[in-house]
Design a protein around this motif. Sequence first.
Motif, mmCIF file in Angstrom:
data_model
loop_
_atom_site.group_PDB
_atom_site.id
_atom_site.type_symbol
_atom_site.label_atom_id
_atom_site.label_comp_id
_atom_site.label_asym_id
_atom_site.label_seq_id
_atom_site.Cartn_x
_atom_site.Cartn_y
_atom_site.Cartn_z
ATOM 1 N N TRP A 217 76.979 20.471 22.471
ATOM 2 C CA TRP A 217 76.789 21.573 21.530
ATOM 3 C C TRP A 217 76.986 22.922 22.220
ATOM 4 O O TRP A 217 77.000 23.017 23.443
ATOM 5 C CB TRP A 217 75.403 21.496 20.899
ATOM 6 N N LEU A 218 77.181 23.955 21.418
ATOM 7 C CA LEU A 218 77.408 25.307 21.901
ATOM 8 C C LEU A 218 76.153 26.157 21.709
ATOM 9 O O LEU A 218 75.534 26.121 20.644
ATOM 10 C CB LEU A 218 78.560 25.981 21.147
ATOM 11 N N VAL A 219 75.805 26.932 22.728
ATOM 12 C CA VAL A 219 74.737 27.900 22.553
ATOM 13 C C VAL A 219 75.229 29.007 21.627
ATOM 14 O O VAL A 219 76.435 29.269 21.524
ATOM 15 C CB VAL A 219 74.274 28.521 23.891
ATOM 16 N N CYS A 220 74.298 29.665 20.945
ATOM 17 C CA CYS A 220 74.608 30.808 20.080
ATOM 18 C C CYS A 220 74.048 32.061 20.741
ATOM 19 O O CYS A 220 72.826 32.224 20.820
ATOM 20 C CB CYS A 220 73.996 30.624 18.694
ATOM 21 N N TYR A 221 74.919 32.923 21.222
ATOM 22 C CA TYR A 221 74.440 34.170 21.793
ATOM 23 C C TYR A 221 73.844 35.040 20.687
ATOM 24 O O TYR A 221 74.295 34.993 19.536
ATOM 25 C CB TYR A 221 75.588 34.931 22.451
ATOM 26 N N PRO A 222 72.837 35.843 20.999
ATOM 27 C CA PRO A 222 72.289 36.762 19.997
ATOM 28 C C PRO A 222 73.400 37.623 19.392
ATOM 29 O O PRO A 222 74.268 38.126 20.108
ATOM 30 C CB PRO A 222 71.306 37.616 20.811
ATOM 31 N N GLY A 223 73.378 37.767 18.084
ATOM 32 C CA GLY A 223 74.411 38.534 17.409
ATOM 33 C C GLY A 223 75.618 37.716 17.020
ATOM 34 O O GLY A 223 76.604 38.249 16.509
ATOM 35 N N ARG A 224 75.552 36.370 17.202
ATOM 36 C CA ARG A 224 76.702 35.515 16.907
ATOM 37 C C ARG A 224 76.468 34.608 15.694
ATOM 38 O O ARG A 224 77.297 33.764 15.410
ATOM 39 C CB ARG A 224 77.013 34.599 18.091
ATOM 40 N N PHE A 225 75.346 34.754 15.001
ATOM 41 C CA PHE A 225 75.075 33.813 13.922
ATOM 42 C C PHE A 225 74.381 34.518 12.752
ATOM 43 O O PHE A 225 73.872 35.627 12.899
ATOM 44 C CB PHE A 225 74.227 32.636 14.411
ATOM 45 N N GLY A 226 74.369 33.881 11.611
ATOM 46 C CA GLY A 226 73.806 34.468 10.402
ATOM 47 C C GLY A 226 74.881 35.167 9.588
ATOM 48 O O GLY A 226 75.987 35.432 10.062
ATOM 49 N N ARG A 227 74.550 35.494 8.344
ATOM 50 C CA ARG A 227 75.535 36.107 7.454
ATOM 51 C C ARG A 227 76.096 37.405 8.039
ATOM 52 O O ARG A 227 77.280 37.697 7.943
ATOM 53 C CB ARG A 227 74.897 36.376 6.089
ATOM 54 N N ASP A 228 75.214 38.216 8.646
ATOM 55 C CA ASP A 228 75.669 39.479 9.236
ATOM 56 C C ASP A 228 75.706 39.393 10.760
ATOM 57 O O ASP A 228 75.721 40.402 11.456
ATOM 58 C CB ASP A 228 74.776 40.633 8.781
ATOM 59 N N PHE A 229 75.699 38.173 11.288
ATOM 60 C CA PHE A 229 75.792 37.873 12.726
ATOM 61 C C PHE A 229 74.520 38.175 13.498
ATOM 62 O O PHE A 229 74.419 37.851 14.670
ATOM 63 C CB PHE A 229 76.967 38.591 13.394
ATOM 64 N N GLY A 230 73.514 38.776 12.890
ATOM 65 C CA GLY A 230 72.285 39.059 13.606
ATOM 66 C C GLY A 230 72.403 40.264 14.515
ATOM 67 O O GLY A 230 73.360 41.029 14.456
ATOM 68 N N THR A 231 71.420 40.429 15.396
ATOM 69 C CA THR A 231 71.361 41.586 16.286
ATOM 70 C C THR A 231 71.817 41.196 17.686
ATOM 71 O O THR A 231 71.250 40.280 18.289
ATOM 72 C CB THR A 231 69.928 42.133 16.370
ATOM 73 N N PRO A 232 72.840 41.867 18.234
ATOM 74 C CA PRO A 232 73.287 41.549 19.594
ATOM 75 C C PRO A 232 72.195 41.788 20.620
ATOM 76 O O PRO A 232 71.291 42.600 20.409
ATOM 77 C CB PRO A 232 74.466 42.515 19.802
ATOM 78 N N ALA A 233 72.275 41.074 21.721
ATOM 79 C CA ALA A 233 71.294 41.234 22.795
ATOM 80 C C ALA A 233 71.387 42.626 23.400
ATOM 81 O O ALA A 233 72.474 43.212 23.490
ATOM 82 C CB ALA A 233 71.516 40.180 23.872
ATOM 83 N N ALA A 234 70.254 43.136 23.832
ATOM 84 C CA ALA A 234 70.216 44.463 24.436
ATOM 85 C C ALA A 234 70.481 44.419 25.938
ATOM 86 O O ALA A 234 70.679 45.458 26.562
ATOM 87 C CB ALA A 234 68.864 45.117 24.180
ATOM 88 N N SER A 235 70.472 43.229 26.528
ATOM 89 C CA SER A 235 70.683 43.116 27.966
ATOM 90 C C SER A 235 71.252 41.739 28.302
ATOM 91 O O SER A 235 71.156 40.806 27.505
ATOM 92 C CB SER A 235 69.362 43.315 28.725
ATOM 93 N N PHE A 236 71.823 41.635 29.493
ATOM 94 C CA PHE A 236 72.328 40.349 29.963
ATOM 95 C C PHE A 236 71.187 39.355 30.105
ATOM 96 O O PHE A 236 71.317 38.185 29.730
ATOM 97 C CB PHE A 236 73.040 40.534 31.305
ATOM 98 N N ASP A 237 70.059 39.810 30.614
ATOM 99 C CA ASP A 237 68.903 38.920 30.766
ATOM 100 C C ASP A 237 68.441 38.376 29.421
ATOM 101 O O ASP A 237 67.982 37.227 29.341
ATOM 102 C CB ASP A 237 67.754 39.660 31.448
ATOM 103 N N ALA A 238 68.557 39.178 28.363
ATOM 104 C CA ALA A 238 68.151 38.713 27.039
ATOM 105 C C ALA A 238 69.066 37.601 26.549
ATOM 106 O O ALA A 238 68.613 36.667 25.874
ATOM 107 C CB ALA A 238 68.157 39.876 26.047
ATOM 108 N N VAL A 239 70.339 37.673 26.885
ATOM 109 C CA VAL A 239 71.267 36.597 26.536
ATOM 110 C C VAL A 239 70.851 35.308 27.239
ATOM 111 O O VAL A 239 70.787 34.235 26.637
ATOM 112 C CB VAL A 239 72.717 36.965 26.929
ATOM 113 N N VAL A 240 70.559 35.421 28.524
ATOM 114 C CA VAL A 240 70.155 34.251 29.303
ATOM 115 C C VAL A 240 68.871 33.650 28.741
ATOM 116 O O VAL A 240 68.769 32.425 28.560
ATOM 117 C CB VAL A 240 69.975 34.622 30.794
#
Length: 236
Positions: free
Chosen positions: A37-60
Amino acid sequence: METVMNDGNRSTVFFPGAGSFGGELRPLAEALGPTSWLVCYPGRFGRDFGTPAASFDAVVRSCVEQIAERPGPCPVLFGHSYGAYVAYAAVPALHEAGIDVSALVVAGAPAPGLLRVPQQASHSPSAAAEYLDRIDPGVLADAPSEEWRGVVAETTAHDLRLLGEFTPTGTSRVRCPVLAVRGDADPLTSDTAVAEWSSSTEDAFSRRTFPGGHSDFLRSPGCASWLREIRDGLTH
């Protein structure tokens, strides 16, 4: 590396590249079966894609949380380009959470110590689009619409800004095998640059080169067979 047959339950977790919603990795995930399966980075899912991560650490952290929510034996992490660095940073975080990683596979990415983030490409969607056209022309050319091309370019610029925060010196050598793979026509990597990943692990290291560019080699049957053989031969 000692090999035994995998019990079929080991998952392979895929980490997409900058700006990607996972399309370049789906053929591999499908080839490896239902536990992939594929991880979903913040801001990559939902009708409006959600909120992107504010930092690299938040993505991790988000990726670690997603993996922790799924039961099963020690996963294999497969990161492509930007995703290789996210996956690399996730390994020690997973270990701290009590989750061992069977192996880290890094594709289309120079070793951390050789990473040079293209600052110009992170400044705007138009600059990111020029960067993508140079390193991986099919990414935008295959987009279904002009609107989607804009989404990919904007997301790429954001991801590259976050990648600029990644500090390899702050990431310890991982305690799992590392396997580095690239396409022989990839302008972002070289055999030497991926061979340097050997200094990022305390365990075994190997590398492999396939015909192709930055991401198209991921769709080849040979890459899928190689990855399946790696996964099924792991002992941990």
